[in-house]
Design an enzyme around this catalytic site. Structure first.
Site: not given
Length: 372
Positions: A70, A196, A198, A323
């Site tokens: 990012t 990234s 991870h 939701c």
């Protein structure tokens, strides 16, 4: 817990953890210091840079360590708009929020145009439309991801690179989901790429930016001029060591792991469609990253809380819908690829630690979950 959310993050491999612990025990100097502990830390970083660069056929000078993909994406976008005065960005409506939200924010500051390239119902980017758009907007910045994080649909890197080169455009590619999955020759691909750690069994909080040597961009973070002034801030030597180790492992045995995951993928799809014949795959079934399967299920069979009920029964997956206040909100990708109002879609993302025995247990749990 059955963990089928490896596209979101992966667990730390034992070898990666051990390498990081050894580094913590032995290296404590600031890599910018000129004394021996500092020099030792600097050597550790540069050796990691050299080894990672070798895996992708690039030079160490083209690799910059950052906190995440990012941050790397934000660095490229900000610099291209601010310093290279790019006026046109060509992208798609299927990109990760690291791209789409940054572009929305930057458009309020800089005067540039966003052009969206066409895609088909499976998420394949139209090469014809991309070629036309780059010819209409030469010297643009093209921003397209290598593999979609929700569907796994793959982008033909070489074709996109050739189109961009012919139009004098720059090409930023989000390679987060594909780094370590198979060999990527970055030297023949995009002008910018991101990683990234991870996502491939490395630590969180560390990644890298690949920048082609002949492109001059400015940093996003100013300060002590670390990373050859591209990214200020004391380097995360423990994270960098972990990322280097994770990449080495991934690149060494990715063929074996891919075969294992391919078998699990087939079993998962066959099992889910046997339980719910109306289930359908969202995205491509051929030109796709093998570990990501996004499937839509009828709401009247699966229910709108399927992800949460699976979690309660010991299965971790991601939902294409969230939701919120009693309403279902589908992701931009799900909407763009035609997930219907009477469907719920779930992303299952497999990893190297998943097993056939686990899959059998999952299918039993899934059948019992929708029967309730």
């Amino acid at each position: 817990m059955i963990y089928y959310d490896n596209a979101a993050t992966t667990s730390l491999l034992p070898e990666v953890r051990d390498a990081m612990i050894d580094t913590i025990d032995q290296y404590y100097g600031n890599p910018s210091s000129i004394h021996r502990p500092g020099r030792e830390a600097r050597v550790l970083i540069e050796e990691a840079r050299k080894q990672i660069a070798h895996q992708f056929n690039i030079t160490p000078a083209e690799l910059f360590f950052m906190s995440s993909a990012t941050e790397a994406i934000a660095t490229v976008l900000n610099s291209c708009l601010r310093d290279l005065t790019i006026k046109n960005i060509i992208t798609s409506k299927l990109e990760h929020p690291a791209v789409s939200r940054n572009l929305a924010l930057l458009q309020k500051v800089h005067h540039f145009n966003i052009h969206y390239v066409a895609h088909d119902a499976y998420g394949h980017i139209s090469m014809e439309d991309l070629e036309q758009q780059t010819m209409q907007h030469p010297e643009a910045l093209v921003v397209l991801m290598h593999a979609n994080n929700e569907t796994g649909t793959l982008l033909p890197l070489k074709k996109v690179k050739n189109i961009c080169t012919n139009a004098g455009a720059l090409f930023l590619c989000d390679t987060v989901q594909t780094i370590g999955k198979f060999f990527i020759n970055l030297d023949e691909g995009p002008d910018f790429a991101t990683c990234s750690a991870h996502k491939l069994y490395g630590p969180k909080g560390v990644g890298f930016l690949y920048k082609r040597n002949n492109i001059d961009i400015k940093p996003l973070i100013e300060g002590g001029k670390q990373e050859r002034t591209m990214r200020s801030g004391t380097e995360n030597i423990y994270g960098i060591t972990g990322m280097k180790t994770a990449i080495e492992i991934a690149c060494k045995d990715n063929e074996t792991v891919n075969k294992q995951i391919s078998s699990l993928r087939t079993g998962l799809i066959n099992g889910l469609t046997f339980i719910i014949p109306e289930a359908r795959i969202i995205g491509s079934t051929q030109h796709t990253l093998g570990n990501i399967i996004n499937m839509a299920f009828p709401l009247d069979i699966a229910g709108d809380m399927l992800q949460q009920r699976l979690d309660m029964n010991g299965v971790a997956v991601s939902g294409g819908s969230a939701c919120s206040s009693g309403t279902n909100e589908k992701s931009d990708v799900a909407k763009a690829l035609g997930v219907r109002d009477n469907e719920i879609n779930i992303r299952f993302s497999l990893g190297r630690l998943n097993t056939a025995e686990e899959l059998d247990r999952f299918l039993e749990i899934f059948a019992k979950t929708i029967a309730k």
